[in-house]
Design a protein around this motif. Structure first.
Motif, mmCIF file in Angstrom:
data_model
loop_
_atom_site.group_PDB
_atom_site.id
_atom_site.type_symbol
_atom_site.label_atom_id
_atom_site.label_comp_id
_atom_site.label_asym_id
_atom_site.label_seq_id
_atom_site.Cartn_x
_atom_site.Cartn_y
_atom_site.Cartn_z
ATOM 1 N N ARG A 120 0.844 -1.199 0.000
ATOM 2 C CA ARG A 120 0.000 0.000 0.000
ATOM 3 C C ARG A 120 0.880 1.250 0.000
ATOM 4 O O ARG A 120 0.592 2.232 -0.676
ATOM 5 N N ILE A 121 1.960 1.205 0.759
ATOM 6 C CA ILE A 121 2.875 2.357 0.785
ATOM 7 C C ILE A 121 3.443 2.603 -0.613
ATOM 8 O O ILE A 121 3.545 3.737 -1.065
ATOM 9 N N GLU A 122 3.760 1.523 -1.311
ATOM 10 C CA GLU A 122 4.287 1.671 -2.674
ATOM 11 C C GLU A 122 3.254 2.289 -3.613
ATOM 12 O O GLU A 122 3.599 3.048 -4.521
ATOM 13 N N ARG A 123 1.983 1.985 -3.402
ATOM 14 C CA ARG A 123 0.937 2.583 -4.237
ATOM 15 C C ARG A 123 0.915 4.108 -4.015
ATOM 16 O O ARG A 123 0.870 4.883 -4.967
ATOM 17 N N TYR A 124 0.998 4.533 -2.754
ATOM 18 C CA TYR A 124 1.017 5.975 -2.463
ATOM 19 C C TYR A 124 2.291 6.631 -2.994
ATOM 20 O O TYR A 124 2.274 7.767 -3.463
ATOM 21 N N LEU A 125 3.393 5.900 -2.920
ATOM 22 C CA LEU A 125 4.650 6.430 -3.452
ATOM 23 C C LEU A 125 4.536 6.676 -4.954
ATOM 24 O O LEU A 125 5.025 7.681 -5.472
ATOM 25 N N ALA A 126 3.858 5.768 -5.641
ATOM 26 C CA ALA A 126 3.676 5.925 -7.088
ATOM 27 C C ALA A 126 2.866 7.192 -7.387
ATOM 28 O O ALA A 126 3.180 7.932 -8.319
ATOM 29 N N LEU A 127 1.844 7.461 -6.562
ATOM 30 C CA LEU A 127 1.038 8.681 -6.736
ATOM 31 C C LEU A 127 1.896 9.924 -6.499
ATOM 32 O O LEU A 127 1.826 10.892 -7.245
ATOM 33 N N ALA A 128 2.707 9.890 -5.440
ATOM 34 C CA ALA A 128 3.569 11.035 -5.115
ATOM 35 C C ALA A 128 4.598 11.259 -6.220
ATOM 36 O O ALA A 128 4.814 12.393 -6.657
ATOM 37 N N ASN A 129 5.197 10.180 -6.689
ATOM 38 C CA ASN A 129 6.202 10.308 -7.739
ATOM 39 C C ASN A 129 5.582 10.801 -9.038
ATOM 40 O O ASN A 129 6.184 11.596 -9.764
ATOM 41 N N GLU A 130 4.395 10.335 -9.346
ATOM 42 C CA GLU A 130 3.703 10.795 -10.558
ATOM 43 C C GLU A 130 3.440 12.303 -10.467
ATOM 44 O O GLU A 130 3.560 13.026 -11.445
ATOM 45 N N ALA A 131 3.093 12.757 -9.271
ATOM 46 C CA ALA A 131 2.781 14.179 -9.075
ATOM 47 C C ALA A 131 4.036 15.046 -9.029
ATOM 48 O O ALA A 131 3.969 16.258 -9.182
ATOM 49 N N GLY A 132 5.190 14.408 -8.809
ATOM 50 C CA GLY A 132 6.433 15.177 -8.700
ATOM 51 C C GLY A 132 6.623 15.799 -7.330
ATOM 52 O O GLY A 132 7.173 16.887 -7.202
ATOM 53 N N VAL A 133 6.136 15.120 -6.303
ATOM 54 C CA VAL A 133 6.219 15.639 -4.934
ATOM 55 C C VAL A 133 7.109 14.730 -4.087
ATOM 56 O O VAL A 133 7.024 13.507 -4.183
ATOM 57 N N GLU A 134 7.935 15.337 -3.224
ATOM 58 C CA GLU A 134 8.810 14.554 -2.352
ATOM 59 C C GLU A 134 7.982 13.810 -1.305
ATOM 60 O O GLU A 134 7.228 14.423 -0.555
ATOM 61 N N PRO A 135 8.100 12.483 -1.254
ATOM 62 C CA PRO A 135 7.358 11.744 -0.230
ATOM 63 C C PRO A 135 8.168 11.573 1.052
ATOM 64 O O PRO A 135 9.388 11.451 1.008
ATOM 65 N N VAL A 136 7.469 11.594 2.167
ATOM 66 C CA VAL A 136 8.082 11.264 3.457
ATOM 67 C C VAL A 136 7.159 10.244 4.117
ATOM 68 O O VAL A 136 5.939 10.433 4.132
ATOM 69 N N ILE A 137 7.729 9.155 4.612
ATOM 70 C CA ILE A 137 6.895 8.133 5.237
ATOM 71 C C ILE A 137 6.736 8.455 6.723
ATOM 72 O O ILE A 137 7.728 8.601 7.442
ATOM 73 N N ILE A 138 5.491 8.589 7.154
ATOM 74 C CA ILE A 138 5.219 8.836 8.567
ATOM 75 C C ILE A 138 4.615 7.576 9.169
ATOM 76 O O ILE A 138 3.550 7.120 8.749
ATOM 77 N N LEU A 139 5.318 7.025 10.130
ATOM 78 C CA LEU A 139 4.807 5.824 10.797
ATOM 79 C C LEU A 139 4.205 6.254 12.134
ATOM 80 O O LEU A 139 4.904 6.829 12.980
ATOM 81 N N THR A 140 2.912 5.996 12.308
ATOM 82 C CA THR A 140 2.211 6.475 13.501
ATOM 83 C C THR A 140 2.051 5.363 14.542
ATOM 84 O O THR A 140 2.381 4.219 14.298
#
Ligand SMILES: Nc1nc2c(ncn2[C@@H]2O[C@H](COP(=O)(O)OP(=O)(O)OP(=O)(O)O)[C@@H](O)[C@H]2O)c(=O)[nH]1
Ligand SMILES: [Zn+2]
Length: 344
Positions: A120-140
């Protein structure tokens, strides 16, 4: 001359400045789209808020856009975006829906419990990368997790370049670990499944006394009160939180580049396969399979790469089909009405 420090507070950057003519810089007003509804955008400028009715010939807008207005508040032009989240259908320009733009960082939120899921994290990463935005993983849910390192290590093993932060979303001291991304003029947004703690984190970032669902109350052109929910919120730290409902419903559609970028090591390996069109199944000389066998590549990653590639393709295709059907139906209704009126 505009009030530069006020613009910087809204997220103004050299990238936008460079797009202006000297004349524009001296006489025009720059503003940021803070919310959008049917036919209207609400723009925050250094002098206050403006509502602009969208008319023919204007471009499509996204929350986060920078626009140039003339002295009377009339729309002149849209500035080029640094990043853009959108919903797409393959090949058809009209069916792209713009969601949010000019975001600096997207926090991909995941909880450290049984809901934790690398796919699931990889799916969100793909969205962020497609948008051209730096992703940061927040573990809660750091406070209820016995072994946080186990989760952090999984992220590091997946992509060692990813920034990963573990927090207790309920604790403002813990959330200060995110300060670097929430400084003045920085725009951030959240992605993550339901229940991972996005709202909790947002409330902690906003501080206790600010209500998250603040709204804009303004007179519209006809003098009526119009209340719209705003999508950009100022954080006490100076950061700008972009929180539009569209972000929560983002699907992977037409995101080939974003998926490729997320799994860049697979692309690099594939370049070494004997056959150009290798499917990395049973072909001889497959460098991807060899990497899995030697333990250099996690088999899960290849499986998820292939799955997400298929998913983004299918979603884009179904979106395109749906839109085509809608157009067809529209034409049918039009023809039907015409034939009816002809009979009178
Ligand atoms: N102990 C602990 N509880 C947390 C933490 N983060 C969130 N929670 C709790 O987890 C539950 C879900 O959190 P939400 O903030 O509503 O999750 P969400 O991601 O906004 O979910 P949606 O609103 O459905 O999108 C709430 O009961 C929170 O109090 C955390 O870091 N530690
Ligand atoms: Zn191969």
């Amino acid at each position: 001359m505009p009030d530069v420090s006020a613009l910087i507070q809204l997220g103004w950057k050299p990238y936008y400045q460079q797009q202006l003519t000297l004349e524009e810089w001296e006489s025009a007003t720059m503003g940021r789209v803070i919310s959008q509804e049917r036919g209207v955008i609400h723009v925050q400028t250094s002098e206050g808020r403006r509502s602009i009715h969208i008319s023919k010939g204007m471009p499509a807008f996204a929350v986060g856009d920078w626009v140039v207005l003339d002295a009377s508040g009339k729309f002149i032009r849209l500035l080029e975006r640094l990043s853009l989240f959108s919903r797409k259908a393959a090949g058809t320009k009209v069916s792209t829906q713009l969601i949010a733009s000019n975001i600096d960082t997207v926090f991909i939120v995941s909880s450290m419990n049984q809901d934790f899921n690398l796919n699931r994290i990889e799916r969100y990463l793909a969205l962020a990368n497609e948008a051209g935005v730096e992703p940061v993983i927040i573990l809660t849910k750091l406070d209820t997790c016995e072994d946080p390192d186990q989760y952090i290590e999984q992220i590091n093993a997946m992509d060692r370049f990813l920034e990963t932060v573990a927090v207790n979303s309920l604790d403002s001291d813990s959330v200060r670990k995110l300060d670097a991304w929430c400084a003045e003029g920085k725009t951030l947004a959240f992605l993550g499944s339901s229940g991972v703690g996005k709202s909790t984190l947002i409330n902690t970032l906003l501080g206790e006394h600010v209500q998250h669902t603040s709204s804009i109350r303004e007179d519209d052109a006809k003098g009526r009160h119009a209340t719209t929910s705003r999508s950009i919120h100022m954080l006490p730290s100076g950061g700008l939180l972009l929180d539009t409902p569209g972000m929560r419903e983002l699907q992977l559609a037409g995101c080939e580049q974003g998926v490729d970028e997320t799994f860049r090591e697979i692309g690099e390996l594939a370049g070494q396969c004997r056959f150009k069109n290798c499917q990395h199944e049973n072909e001889p000389g497959c460098a991807v399979r060899a990497a899995i066998e030697s333990g250099d590549l996690d088999g899960r990653r290849l499986a998820n790469y292939l799955k997400l590639m298929k998913e983004q393709e299918l979603n884009a295709a179904t979106l395109a089909e749906k839109r085509a059907k809608e157009r067809e139906f529209g034409r049918y209704i039009h023809a039907y009405k015409k034939s009816k009126s002809g009979k009178k």
